[in-house]
Enzyme design. Structure first.
Site, PDB file in Angstrom:
ATOM      1  N   HIS A 196      -9.052   9.944   4.097  1.00 23.55           N
ATOM      2  CA  HIS A 196      -8.534   8.983   2.961  1.00 23.55           C
ATOM      3  C   HIS A 196      -8.800   9.637   1.621  1.00 23.55           C
ATOM      4  O   HIS A 196      -9.726  10.271   1.383  1.00 23.55           O
ATOM      5  CB  HIS A 196      -9.459   7.817   3.376  1.00 23.55           C
ATOM      6  CG  HIS A 196      -8.791   6.557   2.682  1.00 23.55           C
ATOM      7  ND1 HIS A 196      -9.191   6.508   1.219  1.00 23.55           N
ATOM      8  CD2 HIS A 196      -8.609   5.563   3.085  1.00 23.55           C
ATOM      9  CE1 HIS A 196      -8.562   5.467   1.024  1.00 23.55           C
ATOM     10  NE2 HIS A 196      -8.086   4.655   1.917  1.00 23.55           N
TER      11      HIS A 196
ATOM     12  N   ARG B  64      -0.646   8.777   9.502  1.00 20.05           N
ATOM     13  CA  ARG B  64      -0.592   7.170   9.530  1.00 20.05           C
ATOM     14  C   ARG B  64      -0.318   6.625   8.404  1.00 20.05           C
ATOM     15  O   ARG B  64      -0.701   6.820   7.183  1.00 20.05           O
ATOM     16  CB  ARG B  64      -1.995   6.591  10.109  1.00 20.05           C
ATOM     17  CG  ARG B  64      -1.850   5.282  10.153  1.00 20.05           C
ATOM     18  CD  ARG B  64      -3.286   4.810  10.708  1.00 20.05           C
ATOM     19  NE  ARG B  64      -4.432   5.007   9.773  1.00 20.05           N
ATOM     20  CZ  ARG B  64      -4.880   4.245   9.074  1.00 20.05           C
ATOM     21  NH1 ARG B  64      -4.199   2.866   8.728  1.00 20.05           N
ATOM     22  NH2 ARG B  64      -5.848   4.401   8.093  1.00 20.05           N
TER      23      ARG B  64
ATOM     24  N   ARG C 246      -0.957   9.237   2.174  1.00 13.04           N
ATOM     25  CA  ARG C 246      -2.585   9.502   2.147  1.00 13.04           C
ATOM     26  C   ARG C 246      -2.462  10.971   2.187  1.00 13.04           C
ATOM     27  O   ARG C 246      -3.385  11.443   1.612  1.00 13.04           O
ATOM     28  CB  ARG C 246      -3.231   8.934   3.172  1.00 13.04           C
ATOM     29  CG  ARG C 246      -3.673   7.261   2.965  1.00 13.04           C
ATOM     30  CD  ARG C 246      -4.014   6.797   4.046  1.00 13.04           C
ATOM     31  NE  ARG C 246      -4.554   5.451   3.880  1.00 13.04           N
ATOM     32  CZ  ARG C 246      -4.981   4.622   4.703  1.00 13.04           C
ATOM     33  NH1 ARG C 246      -5.516   5.020   5.894  1.00 13.04           N
ATOM     34  NH2 ARG C 246      -5.246   3.350   4.390  1.00 13.04           N
TER      35      ARG C 246
ATOM     36  N   HIS D 125     -11.110  10.052   7.761  1.00 15.08           N
ATOM     37  CA  HIS D 125     -10.795   8.748   7.698  1.00 15.08           C
ATOM     38  C   HIS D 125     -10.266   8.108   9.093  1.00 15.08           C
ATOM     39  O   HIS D 125     -10.607   7.322   9.705  1.00 15.08           O
ATOM     40  CB  HIS D 125      -9.830   8.349   6.774  1.00 15.08           C
ATOM     41  CG  HIS D 125      -9.597   6.744   6.608  1.00 15.08           C
ATOM     42  ND1 HIS D 125     -10.513   5.856   6.537  1.00 15.08           N
ATOM     43  CD2 HIS D 125      -8.664   6.072   6.647  1.00 15.08           C
ATOM     44  CE1 HIS D 125     -10.282   4.596   6.634  1.00 15.08           C
ATOM     45  NE2 HIS D 125      -8.992   4.816   6.529  1.00 15.08           N
TER      46      HIS D 125
ATOM     47  N   GLU E  25       0.789  -1.226  -0.005  1.00  8.49           N
ATOM     48  CA  GLU E  25       0.107  -0.034   0.175  1.00  8.49           C
ATOM     49  C   GLU E  25       0.827   1.202   0.090  1.00  8.49           C
ATOM     50  O   GLU E  25       1.969   1.190   0.069  1.00  8.49           O
ATOM     51  CB  GLU E  25      -0.893   0.033   1.149  1.00  8.49           C
ATOM     52  CG  GLU E  25      -2.042  -1.342   1.146  1.00  8.49           C
ATOM     53  CD  GLU E  25      -2.761  -1.238   2.385  1.00  8.49           C
ATOM     54  OE1 GLU E  25      -3.667  -1.732   2.252  1.00  8.49           O
ATOM     55  OE2 GLU E  25      -2.570  -0.481   3.269  1.00  8.49           O
TER      56      GLU E  25
END
Length: 530
Positions: free
Chosen positions: A234, A376, A280, A341, A117
């Protein structure tokens, strides 16, 4: 369980039914009597909606040092290095514990399939197809409901933490059921695993009940909070006006998905050399900028260049949901927009969950351990939940704390008129719109101060109702929303730079040196506005 005595007692009381709460309950229940409280059914916990997976050093070519470095880079080096190392190094044990519980992680032949990811330099994400949260939750919930030492209360709201007269120790909780009846529970250890604050914003990927209850409870009881300005948006929530929010997992980009404008051209290369695999916060701001430039309500995420078999096998749930909404992702791009998110900050806690109050612990997204820094890294959240739960279990089992005797209760509950509940629901909607419009992906000092002024008016209305009558669920949620929103705004105003999830147009550059934003609890809990 619905028929409670006024004063019950348990060795461990856990508030929150997501992964962190369930993992802790199962880890201590063989030796402790556990009460797990959830204001919704367990299936509605935010963990259930996690798609991507859990990160851990599982591959032969990976290492803890690589995972730590990826975490620090994503977090803009505002991470707590000691806690980051502890949690990353606990990843393999966490995964093996989940496997032992029966979690059916997706396999590639005899081995577990590892995906990659955004922000990860290696494939280290174990997953259950594209529904990892659901796969884990269903497994743990089944075990939890069949454990004789665990009592489950659903549809109960925690009104307050009960502390000793000196305010140094937490000894239980006060509950409110849907009918407005108050109950008091004594606890040897009280654990907040209430999730984040995502639904404090108008557009969010998390359940509508995720409004920072634990943060507000701990703050009112005297705990520090930290880094509340770092709220991750997100980048790819499906744009579907009038319908429920639906998250498109990071793994779609990790497996080759491309972000495009309406004309089919890519744009991420214009913003970051890592393109679609950038962290992100970078991707969210890039999409936000493109939407502002074009005046369009969304951009498009395209995985259709992969074979239909690849798409359907890797993302079966996304394929199904999108098809139900009229989009065949094997042939068409998905319209996406950023949405609130994940909360990178929270209640100040160690890696074992211990907070500023004795016998009060906090786990998962509600906690600030410093793992996430300013942003994060994808799939580190489920990792943190399990590692912290297991460490907290060890601490609880080692403490041997006796169950305290609660002080006598005062007063009694009174129902709040339905007309006032309607008013409170509208007030909550106003807070969410305020936060989205003034404290969202891109902020300014002006917008933050404007939000603080309006929030102070709402705060006065909420606390006037609290003084006038006993609380109902709607009133408690409004109080928690106001407190949490204020903490976010105050934290954002105090940071004179842009870093990670926090971007202020008046301070667009990242400072050379920076520290976490730590807020100390007020002595007057009703005067919380900055």
């Amino acid at each position: 369980m619905t028929d409670l005595c006024i004063d019950l007692s348990y060795d461990v009381v856990i508030v929150g039914g997501g992964l962190a709460g369930q993992a802790l309950a199962l880890s201590v229940a063989d030796q402790k009597r556990v009460l797990l409280i959830s204001k919704n059914p367990l299936e509605a916990a935010a963990s259930n909606y996690a798609q991507g997976g859990i990160s851990a050093v599982y591959g032969a070519h990976d290492s803890h040092e690589k995972h730590i470095e990826d975490t620090l880079v994503a977090g803009c080096h505002l991470n707590d290095r000691e806690n980051t190392r502890f949690i990353v190094e606990g990843g393999l044990d966490a995964v093996q514990w989940l496997i032992a519980q029966g979690v059916p992680f997706t396999k590639d032949g005899e081995d577990y399939h590892l995906t990659r990811e955004g922000g990860h330099g290696e494939r280290r994400i174990l997953h259950v197809d594209d529904m990892t949260g659901r796969g884990i939750q269903q497994t743990l919930t089944g075990r939890l409901k069949n454990h004789g030492n665990i009592t489950l209360l659903e549809h109960y709201t925690v009104v307050d933490l009960i502390t000793t007269e000196d305010g140094k120790r937490c000894i239980g909780v006060t509950l409110l059921d849907a009918m407005g009846n108050a109950r008091r529970i004594a606890a040897g250890a009280t654990v907040l695993a209430t999730g984040g604050v995502g639904a404090i914003f108008q557009h969010a990927t998390s359940p509508s009940s995720t409004i920072g209850d634990g943060v507000a409870l701990a703050w009112r009881a005297g705990c520090r909070v930290a880094n509340m300005e770092f709220l991750q948006f997100h980048p790819t929530c499906m744009y579907y006006p009038g319908g429920e929010a639906f998250l498109i997992t990071e793994a779609v980009r990790g497996e080759g998905g491309l972000l495009k404008r309406a004309d089919g051209t890519r744009f991420m290369d214009d913003y970051d050399p890592r393109a679609e695999l950038a962290p992100r916060d970078v991707v969210s701001r890039a999409i936000y900028a493109e939407m502002k430039k074009t005046g369009q309500p969304c951009v498009y995420l395209d995985i259709s260049h992969k074979t239909p078999e690849f798409v359907r096998s890797h993302f079966p749930n996304i394929y199904r949901i999108c098809l139900e909404r009229g989009i065949d992702i094997t042939r068409q791009p998905i319209p996406v927009t950023p949405a609130s998110h994940y909360t990178c900050g929270g209640i100040f806690a160690g890696h074992d969950g211990k907070t500023d109050l004795e016998q009060l612990l906090c786990l998962g997204e509600a906690a600030y351990t410093g793992l996430h820094g300013a942003n994060r890294l994808a799939s580190n959240s489920l990792l943190e939940c399990v590692v912290m739960a297991r460490a907290a279990a060890e601490a609880i089992l080692a403490d041997h704390v006796s169950i305290p005797v609660l002080p006598l209760p005062t007063g009694g509950p009174r129902a709040l008129a339905s007309s006032k509940e309607d008013f409170l629901r509208l007030m909550k909607q106003e807070i969410r719109a305020l936060m989205w419009n003034y404290v969202g992906i891109v902020r300014s000092t002006f917008s933050l101060r404007a939000a603080a002024r309006r929030l102070d008016v709402i705060r006065q209305e909420v606390f006037a109702l609290l003084e006038a009558r006993s609380p109902c669920v709607e009133l408690i949620e409004a109080r928690n929303l106001v407190i949490t929103a204020d903490l976010i705004i105050r934290s954002a105003l105090s940071r004179k730079e842009s870093r990670g999830c926090h971007y202020n147009t008046d301070f667009p550059d990242m400072a050379t040196e920076a520290e976490p934003t730590v807020l100390m609890p007020h002595t007057d809990q009703q005067s919380i506005a900055a």
